[in-house]
Design a protein around this motif. Structure first.
Motif, PDB file in Angstrom:
ATOM      1  N   LYS A  24       2.638  -3.440  -0.295  1.00  0.00           N
ATOM      2  CA  LYS A  24       1.743  -3.807  -1.401  1.00  0.00           C
ATOM      3  C   LYS A  24       1.544  -2.640  -2.363  1.00  0.00           C
ATOM      4  N   ALA A  25       1.506  -1.428  -1.834  1.00  0.00           N
ATOM      5  CA  ALA A  25       1.364  -0.256  -2.702  1.00  0.00           C
ATOM      6  C   ALA A  25       2.581  -0.107  -3.606  1.00  0.00           C
ATOM      7  N   VAL A  26       3.768  -0.346  -3.058  1.00  0.00           N
ATOM      8  CA  VAL A  26       4.988  -0.268  -3.871  1.00  0.00           C
ATOM      9  C   VAL A  26       4.951  -1.322  -4.971  1.00  0.00           C
ATOM     10  N   VAL A  27       4.579  -2.532  -4.618  1.00  0.00           N
ATOM     11  CA  VAL A  27       4.505  -3.603  -5.608  1.00  0.00           C
ATOM     12  C   VAL A  27       3.490  -3.267  -6.696  1.00  0.00           C
ATOM     13  N   LYS A  28       2.356  -2.697  -6.313  1.00  0.00           N
ATOM     14  CA  LYS A  28       1.317  -2.372  -7.290  1.00  0.00           C
ATOM     15  C   LYS A  28       1.774  -1.285  -8.257  1.00  0.00           C
ATOM     16  N   ALA A  29       2.625  -0.380  -7.785  1.00  0.00           N
ATOM     17  CA  ALA A  29       3.079   0.747  -8.615  1.00  0.00           C
ATOM     18  C   ALA A  29       4.460   0.524  -9.200  1.00  0.00           C
ATOM     19  N   LYS A  30       4.980  -0.681  -9.135  1.00  0.00           N
ATOM     20  CA  LYS A  30       6.382  -0.943  -9.479  1.00  0.00           C
ATOM     21  C   LYS A  30       6.715  -0.666 -10.947  1.00  0.00           C
ATOM     22  N   CYS A  31       5.718  -0.606 -11.812  1.00  0.00           N
ATOM     23  CA  CYS A  31       5.982  -0.356 -13.233  1.00  0.00           C
ATOM     24  C   CYS A  31       6.007   1.135 -13.572  1.00  0.00           C
ATOM     25  N   ALA A  32       5.898   1.987 -12.574  1.00  0.00           N
ATOM     26  CA  ALA A  32       5.959   3.435 -12.806  1.00  0.00           C
ATOM     27  C   ALA A  32       7.304   3.806 -13.413  1.00  0.00           C
ATOM     28  N   GLN A  33       7.327   4.892 -14.196  1.00  0.00           N
ATOM     29  CA  GLN A  33       8.592   5.363 -14.766  1.00  0.00           C
ATOM     30  C   GLN A  33       9.613   5.629 -13.665  1.00  0.00           C
ATOM     31  N   LYS A  34       9.140   6.200 -12.567  1.00  0.00           N
ATOM     32  CA  LYS A  34       9.991   6.460 -11.404  1.00  0.00           C
ATOM     33  C   LYS A  34       9.110   6.331 -10.165  1.00  0.00           C
ATOM     34  N   LEU A  35       9.606   5.638  -9.148  1.00  0.00           N
ATOM     35  CA  LEU A  35       8.833   5.461  -7.916  1.00  0.00           C
ATOM     36  C   LEU A  35       9.685   5.903  -6.736  1.00  0.00           C
ATOM     37  N   LEU A  36       9.107   6.772  -5.902  1.00  0.00           N
ATOM     38  CA  LEU A  36       9.754   7.266  -4.693  1.00  0.00           C
ATOM     39  C   LEU A  36       8.919   6.887  -3.471  1.00  0.00           C
ATOM     40  N   LEU A  37       9.565   6.849  -2.313  1.00  0.00           N
ATOM     41  CA  LEU A  37       8.859   6.635  -1.054  1.00  0.00           C
ATOM     42  C   LEU A  37       8.840   7.932  -0.263  1.00  0.00           C
ATOM     43  N   GLY A  38       7.640   8.378   0.084  1.00  0.00           N
ATOM     44  CA  GLY A  38       7.500   9.604   0.858  1.00  0.00           C
ATOM     45  C   GLY A  38       6.812   9.361   2.180  1.00  0.00           C
ATOM     46  N   SER A  39       7.019  10.276   3.094  1.00  0.00           N
ATOM     47  CA  SER A  39       6.378  10.211   4.404  1.00  0.00           C
ATOM     48  C   SER A  39       6.476  11.589   5.038  1.00  0.00           C
ATOM     49  N   ILE A  40       6.010  11.705   6.257  1.00  0.00           N
ATOM     50  CA  ILE A  40       6.136  12.971   6.971  1.00  0.00           C
ATOM     51  C   ILE A  40       7.606  13.243   7.296  1.00  0.00           C
ATOM     52  N   VAL A  41       8.348  12.177   7.589  1.00  0.00           N
ATOM     53  CA  VAL A  41       9.733  12.360   8.042  1.00  0.00           C
ATOM     54  C   VAL A  41      10.669  12.835   6.929  1.00  0.00           C
ATOM     55  N   ASN A  42      10.302  12.614   5.673  1.00  0.00           N
ATOM     56  CA  ASN A  42      11.159  13.073   4.566  1.00  0.00           C
ATOM     57  C   ASN A  42      10.372  13.867   3.531  1.00  0.00           C
ATOM     58  N   GLY A  43       9.246  14.431   3.939  1.00  0.00           N
ATOM     59  CA  GLY A  43       8.371  15.132   3.002  1.00  0.00           C
ATOM     60  C   GLY A  43       9.037  16.286   2.280  1.00  0.00           C
ATOM     61  N   SER A  44       9.801  17.089   2.985  1.00  0.00           N
ATOM     62  CA  SER A  44      10.458  18.229   2.346  1.00  0.00           C
ATOM     63  C   SER A  44      11.543  17.771   1.378  1.00  0.00           C
TER      64      SER A  44
END
Length: 238
Positions: free
Chosen positions: A107-127
């Motif tokens: 739902k967060a991705v859908v809410k932000a889908k109009c961003a100029q650029k959207l990335l997915l982050g987490s602890i596993v790929n934070g760096s």
């Protein structure tokens, strides 16, 4: 570099933020699961807000599509996979499009889908996310923590703090108050993220109660993944 960190998706209003990029975080478990799926060979992930929408979208993909996600932490009826990153193995998803729904992260991705650029982050790929942001000319960054059922999430805050910490090593970063708090929390907990998440996270305690404690360890393993998921034309790809 300006970094605004949002505590939950309910507080995010895309009209209020002039961001070059939005990083969506849902450590337990949606963003971690989507990162894992892409690293294991999924062609794309199509996020959606509801189970009924997922079934409707599946009709547009007669082949090479599977349904993934959760309802109240468990796999919905007739879905191929749930929301455990450990389910998304190369054997089960390689070359597939995944239609994915979850209570918070999707739902967060859908809410932000109009961003100029959207990335997915987490602890596993934070760096990997931090390195990407450091190497691109981003001046205004929004870190959107999905949260848990409308409330602040301990583990999402940790992941935001990790990304902010690494950004600050390479840049002069201006933070909002929540971003500063996230960075301090990460410095406090980074020696043993699993222990701190299990002790303090509502979502982690819920997973423990239903026998999914192994997911917590998976989702708290720093930099185990290197992919940088990006939203493009409604699909999350690498």
């Amino acid at each position: 570099m300006n970094v605004n960190t949002i505590a939950t998706l309910d507080y995010y209003n895309p009209k209020l933020y002039n961001s070059d990029v939005v990083v969506v975080i849902d450590v337990l478990r949606a963003s971690t699961t989507m990162v894992a799926a892409l690293q294991e060979g999924a062609k794309s992930i199509i996020p959606c807000s509801t189970i009924s929408e997922a079934f409707q979208l599946a009709n547009n993909y007669p082949t090479d599509v599977i349904l993934g996600g959760e309802e109240n932490c468990v796999k919905p009826l007739s879905f191929n996979l749930g929301n455990s990153p450990r389910e998304y193995t190369k054997e089960s998803i390689d070359g597939k499009h995944i239609i994915f729904t979850s209570r918070n992260g999707a739902k967060a991705v859908v809410k932000a889908k109009c961003a100029q650029k959207l990335l997915l982050g987490s602890i596993v790929n934070g760096s990997a996310i931090s390195d990407y942001l450091n190497n691109e000319p981003h001046k205004n960054i929004t870190i959107l923590c999905a949260g848990t059922r409308g409330s602040l999430s301990y583990e999402d805050t940790l992941a935001a703090g990790k990304i902010i910490t690494h950004l600050s090593e390479e840049n002069n970063v201006t933070l909002n108050d929540f971003g500063s708090m996230a960075a301090l929390l990460y410095q406090y907990a980074k020696g043993d993220l699993v222990k701190h998440i299990i002790s303090n996270s509502e979502a982690a305690k819920r997973l423990e109660r239903i026998g999914l404690e192994r997911d917590i360890s998976f989702c708290a393993l720093e930099d185990s993944h290197h992919v940088i998921p990006k939203l493009f034309d409604g699909k999350i790809i690498t």
